[in-house]
Scaffold this motif. Sequence first.
Motif, PDB file in Angstrom:
ATOM      1  N   LEU A 208       0.844  -1.202   0.000  1.00  0.00           N
ATOM      2  CA  LEU A 208       0.000   0.000   0.000  1.00  0.00           C
ATOM      3  C   LEU A 208       0.875   1.246   0.000  1.00  0.00           C
ATOM      4  O   LEU A 208       1.814   1.356   0.799  1.00  0.00           O
ATOM      5  N   LEU A 209       0.566   2.166  -0.894  1.00  0.00           N
ATOM      6  CA  LEU A 209       1.144   3.511  -0.814  1.00  0.00           C
ATOM      7  C   LEU A 209      -0.008   4.430  -0.447  1.00  0.00           C
ATOM      8  O   LEU A 209      -0.921   4.648  -1.252  1.00  0.00           O
ATOM      9  N   PHE A 210       0.007   4.897   0.790  1.00  0.00           N
ATOM     10  CA  PHE A 210      -1.119   5.696   1.284  1.00  0.00           C
ATOM     11  C   PHE A 210      -0.680   7.150   1.365  1.00  0.00           C
ATOM     12  O   PHE A 210       0.223   7.500   2.112  1.00  0.00           O
ATOM     13  N   ILE A 211      -1.325   7.982   0.551  1.00  0.00           N
ATOM     14  CA  ILE A 211      -0.950   9.396   0.461  1.00  0.00           C
ATOM     15  C   ILE A 211      -1.901  10.224   1.312  1.00  0.00           C
ATOM     16  O   ILE A 211      -3.123  10.063   1.222  1.00  0.00           O
ATOM     17  N   SER A 212      -1.342  11.085   2.151  1.00  0.00           N
ATOM     18  CA  SER A 212      -2.193  11.921   2.988  1.00  0.00           C
ATOM     19  C   SER A 212      -1.429  13.154   3.449  1.00  0.00           C
ATOM     20  O   SER A 212      -0.204  13.151   3.500  1.00  0.00           O
ATOM     21  N   HIS A 213      -2.160  14.221   3.773  1.00  0.00           N
ATOM     22  CA  HIS A 213      -1.488  15.373   4.396  1.00  0.00           C
ATOM     23  C   HIS A 213      -1.567  15.238   5.913  1.00  0.00           C
ATOM     24  O   HIS A 213      -1.067  16.078   6.644  1.00  0.00           O
ATOM     25  N   ASP A 214      -2.158  14.151   6.374  1.00  0.00           N
ATOM     26  CA  ASP A 214      -2.546  14.029   7.763  1.00  0.00           C
ATOM     27  C   ASP A 214      -1.853  12.821   8.405  1.00  0.00           C
ATOM     28  O   ASP A 214      -2.187  11.678   8.101  1.00  0.00           O
ATOM     29  N   LEU A 215      -0.886  13.074   9.271  1.00  0.00           N
ATOM     30  CA  LEU A 215      -0.146  11.969   9.899  1.00  0.00           C
ATOM     31  C   LEU A 215      -1.048  11.010  10.695  1.00  0.00           C
ATOM     32  O   LEU A 215      -0.923   9.789  10.553  1.00  0.00           O
TER      33      LEU A 215
END
Length: 269
Positions: A208-215
């Motif tokens: 999985l490559l999970f992209i987010s601005h939110d840690l």
Amino acid sequence: MTALLAITGLTLRTSTTTLVGNLNLTIAPGERLGLIGESGSGKSLTAMAATGLLPSSIKATGSITLAGQQIIGTPDHQLNHLRGTAVAVVFQEPLTALDPLMRIGRQIAEPLQRRAARDGNPLSGTALDQAILDLMADVALPDPQRIAHAYPHEISGGQRQRVAIAMALACRPDLLIADEPTTALDVTTQAEILRLLDSLVRQRNMALLFISHDLPVVAGIVDRVAVLRRGVIVETGPIAEIFARPQHDYTATLVAAAHAFDAALGAQP
Ligand SMILES: Nc1ncnc2c1ncn2[C@@H]1O[C@H](COP(=O)(O)OP(=O)(O)OP(=O)(O)O)[C@@H](O)[C@H]1O
């Protein structure tokens, strides 16, 4: 172990600007990596580059191998076989993945049939209908008979994202890229979709490559995090390590914000 995705020295430029600079990143089979960074830091472009879907105005240099195939410089038609087998993407806004004029059941059927045909086991008739219902159950879509016959505008945003996840799973990819898949959803639905993604990826042993601005959003799901700032990876490491000992100031502000968020939750009546 050979990396499933290996990005080495990736630089992305327009004619005037460098958007991503000398980026290095690897994902092993079955590994879950979070790519974190503020808006505009280059997360989505990196994911697009990994799937060979960059807009033509952006030039990529460096190396990206996905399932052993070099992506940079390879003509688009030679990459089609990877999309929907080695990699599938779930986007922030599920409507981008859905055809507004096609019933949901039909939309889920398409990647199922494509994958089955590639595997040499064509799927049709009642076996296909059953596979559609099974997949809808896997993503916990309620009332499957109704939803299978519905058009995208006739179901909720959370249900549309479940459909988009079902379509990605239908491909049985080695790597699932989830690009801010919960940002467009309300907080409760967000939590449900995160739990769903987490359990599906684990069950199927997908990377999985999970992209987010939110840690905090990625913390419960990924093994490792890469922190991207203005197109440059400033820090990468195991999630527990990043939380305990952030090395870069920017990472430290993300961790502090995450702790403040937890504290606020804890303070709720
Ligand atoms: N087609 C394009 N042409 C020129 N610049 C672009 C293009 N697409 C994106 N950019 C710029 O590249 C930078 C990185 O964009 P990107 O979409 O990867 O950011 P992001 O980290 O995914 O942000 P967000 O969290 O808001 O989605 C931004 O400054 C953006 O404006």
